[in-house]
Write a protein that holds these residues in place. Structure first.
Motif: not given
Length: 289
Positions: A194-222
């Motif tokens: 399950i962890w392997g599927a999460f890290f090697f299959v799901i996370l690469p696909i979800a990368l745009p969402g993670m980047v969007a979350s990071f940018i939004l969090s960065l703006v709010l905290t900055w």
């Protein structure tokens, strides 16, 4: 002709809206090059309404004639700048890591805590944003004093992580929900855990969402000011606190405040331009299924 006219009208409205949105940035940049009389009379166009000067940047030790010399103000600015970088980047990274794990669990597994199910748990996270920050001022002040976290970067990092974590969870939950579960099932059949599927299959696909979350969090905290002003005093002060401190007995130093403000928003502009495509993909994930 009507179609062409309609498109032209839409483009004109978009251009007008872009000018309205960009005007505060233009005003900030031009104000940093104004003197006191130019600020008071509302001069807008450089070399037409006024002659630009380096007054605002000179007050920070960042003008051409002062950049090579030692400056205590510039050292203080760099200290505050690094405090903002460390606290915002660290808290945003931590929030994305924890929020992605929580969001993945909420999108793939069924939970029940008493009467609360997945939807209730998700709403509980979002409801934390309803509470006004001023309500938490005294509890956090007392808690941080007891834990010796006042005026420390780690104190701000932990607090900022808590403040943006609900937003990250909601964005990433929609991101993971838009990814077909059949991909994980195929990965499990191929021998991944399950962890392997999460890290090697799901996370690469979800990368745009993670980047969007990071940018939004960065703006709010900055840009966060309230807790930075409340919980820091000397060593961990951030740029928003320094910008707000540009007042004195002589009034507001608009030129210095403008130079500081532009120096503070410039990194966010650069990050937004470089990661624009990830931001758009991440924020629109799950909108169409």
């Amino acid at each position: 002709m009507l179609r062409i006219g309609g498109k032209a009208g839409i483009y004109l409205l978009l251009i007008l809206w872009a000018l309205i949105c960009l005007f505060p940035i233009y005003w900030t940049i031009t104000t940093s090059f104004k003197t006191a009389p130019n600020v008071m009379k509302g001069a807008l166009i450089p070399w037409v309404d006024y002659q630009p000067a380096w007054l605002g940047w000179r007050s920070l030790g960042l003008s051409p004639e002062t950049i090579g010399a030692s400056s205590t103000v510039r050292e203080e600015f760099m200290k505050r700048f690094m405090n903002s970088v460390v606290t915002s980047v660290a808290s945003s990274t931590l929030a994305v890591m924890l929020g992605s794990l929580a969001a993945y669990g909420l999108s793939r597994f069924s939970y029940r805590f008493g009467f609360m199910k997945n939807a209730d748990i998700s709403f509980f996270f979002l409801s934390q944003l309803i509470l006004p920050p001023v309500v938490l001022a005294l509890p956090f002040l007392v808690l941080y004093k007891q834990l010796a976290l006042l005026d420390t970067r780690i104190g701000l990092i932990l607090l900022y992580t808590l403040t943006v974590l609900p937003i990250v969870i909601w964005i990433m939950r929609d991101q993971f929900s838009s990814i077909p579960i059949e991909l994980e099932e195929a990965a499990l059949v191929d021998g991944l855990s399950i962890w392997g599927a999460f890290f090697f299959v799901i996370l690469p696909i979800a990368l745009p969402g993670m980047v969007a979350s990071f940018i939004l969090s960065l703006v709010l905290t900055w840009n966060e000011y309230f807790f930075a002003a409340l919980l820091t005093s000397t060593h961990a002060n951030t740029l928003p606190v320094m910008v707000a401190s540009q007042t004195g007995s002589q009034g507001i130093s608009w030129w210095s405040m403008a130079a500081l403000s532009f120096a503070a928003i410039l990194p966010l502009i650069v990050i937004g331009v470089l990661l624009e495509r990830y931001l758009i993909k991440g924020m629109t994930a799950g909108a169409v299924k």
